[in-house]
Design a protein around this motif. Structure first.
Motif, PDB file in Angstrom:
ATOM      1  N   ARG A 221      47.688  43.245  36.006  1.00  0.00           N
ATOM      2  CA  ARG A 221      46.429  43.687  36.557  1.00  0.00           C
ATOM      3  C   ARG A 221      46.017  43.032  37.711  1.00  0.00           C
ATOM      4  N   CYS A 225      45.501  45.512  41.014  1.00  0.00           N
ATOM      5  CA  CYS A 225      43.880  45.375  41.575  1.00  0.00           C
ATOM      6  C   CYS A 225      43.994  44.582  42.623  1.00  0.00           C
ATOM      7  N   VAL A 229      40.537  48.550  43.748  1.00  0.00           N
ATOM      8  CA  VAL A 229      40.380  49.277  42.233  1.00  0.00           C
ATOM      9  C   VAL A 229      40.787  50.927  42.503  1.00  0.00           C
ATOM     10  N   CYS A 233      44.828  50.544  38.495  1.00  0.00           N
ATOM     11  CA  CYS A 233      44.167  49.204  37.996  1.00  0.00           C
ATOM     12  C   CYS A 233      43.317  49.349  36.901  1.00  0.00           C
ATOM     13  N   ARG A 234      42.589  50.362  36.654  1.00  0.00           N
ATOM     14  CA  ARG A 234      41.865  50.733  35.400  1.00  0.00           C
ATOM     15  C   ARG A 234      42.974  50.687  34.253  1.00  0.00           C
ATOM     16  N   ARG A 236      45.371  49.107  33.969  1.00  0.00           N
ATOM     17  CA  ARG A 236      45.953  47.660  33.798  1.00  0.00           C
ATOM     18  C   ARG A 236      44.799  46.815  33.028  1.00  0.00           C
ATOM     19  N   GLU A 237      43.646  47.141  33.461  1.00  0.00           N
ATOM     20  CA  GLU A 237      42.307  46.462  32.924  1.00  0.00           C
ATOM     21  C   GLU A 237      42.481  47.045  31.233  1.00  0.00           C
TER      22      GLU A 237
END
Length: 312
Positions: A221, A225, A229, A233-234, A236-237
């Motif tokens: 992440r 990121c 973003v 990235c989202r 990975r979050e």
């Protein structure tokens, strides 16, 4: 047949002769001939004695059994059944009755020893210094000894009619009993919490794998990121959040296994009640805490019961 029966009834023993009759020559000869007759007939002395003794028997014993009526036949006394020797029952029961109070008194003294140790240890742990700790130790030991001895003393005073003194003794016992129970609760809760926490903080293979997966997800992440973003990235979050949940579940399973007694008791109660009762882990923990605090403090009651059982 009739002649044989009549002959068997005739008594064999003759009446003794008087002194004046013995002097008569004819009778003396007759008596000599009677005395010599058994020897001439070949009758021994034992047979003569048996014949003379048989003359003293009643007529029923002289008549052959086949000539007696059915109701007059003399039955031989039946032999008494042999008695089988065995251990006496009363001494065995008495020994058991004497053994029970002794065992009860031993159990009371054992619980009292445990209670004194618990109260002394916990009371000493409350002191902020060594002197305060030793003072608290003395208070805890003395209170537990009073709780042990006071029930027997108060019961004896009540039986002797000293009701006011006995009531005061029971009041003192109640006060020391409550103090001892609170000390027992503190001792049990402290040790159980320490052991449960140590077991829950163990690193199992499942926890280690979950932590490694979370670390990898957080590193991915951060790399994704770093530039900003975006869509990846989202993603990975979301992966990090998922791995964190997996780690929490692994830790919770370890914490649950840290107290297997509570888990097994809950399952047993649920199964025995058919699903009607579903206690929680905290319910069983409170029940266990109460029992661990009360049992070491009932030594005085057990000692009182044991003494009364020994007297009865």
């Amino acid at each position: 047949m009739a002649d044989d029966t009549i002959a068997s009834v005739i008594p064999l023993r003759q009446a003794r002769l008087k002194k004046r009759d013995r002097k008569a020559p004819g009778r003396a000869k007759a008596s000599r001939s009677r005395k010599r007759a058994p020897k001439a007939a070949g009758v021994t002395g034992d047979e003569a004695e048996s014949s003379s003794s048989s003359s003293l028997l009643p007529a029923e014993f002289l008549i052959p059994p086949e000539f007696l009526p059915a109701n007059d036949v003399v039955a031989e006394p039946s032999a008494a059944p042999p008695t089988i020797p065995g251990p006496p029952i009363e001494p065995a029961i008495r020994s058991r009755r004497q053994l029970a109070p002794v065992l009860l008194s031993i159990a009371a003294l054992a619980l009292a020893g445990v209670g004194v140790t618990i109260n002394g240890w916990f009371a000493r742990s409350l002191g902020s210094s060594d002197i305060a700790g030793w003072l608290f130790l003395a208070v805890g030991v003395a209170a537990d000894l009073v709780a042990l001895v006071m029930p027997s003393c108060a019961a004896g005073l009540w039986q002797r009619g000293q009701r006011a003194t006995a009531t005061l003794g029971w009041a003192v016992w109640l006060m020391t009993f409550v103090f001892a129970v609170t000390a027992g609760i503190g001792f049990a809760s402290t040790n159980i919490t320490d052991v449960t926490t140590a077991r829950a903080s163990r690193i199992t293979p499942a926890v280690a794998n979950a932590q490694e997966a979370l670390t990898d997800a957080m590193s991915a992440r951060d790399r994704e990121c770093k530039s900003g973003v975006g869509k990846f990235c989202r993603e990975r979050e979301a992966t990090v959040a998922q791995r964190r949940q997996m780690l929490d579940a692994a830790v919770a399973s370890v914490a649950q296994a840290a107290d297997p007694q509570s888990d097994a008791a809950i399952k047993l109660v649920t199964w025995a009640s058919g699903g009607m009762l579903r206690p929680t882990a905290e319910d069983f923990a409170m029940l266990r805490l109460v029992l661990l605090a009360l049992l070491p403090q009932i030594g005085g009651i057990l000692l009182l019961v044991g003494r009364h059982s020994a007297r009865n």
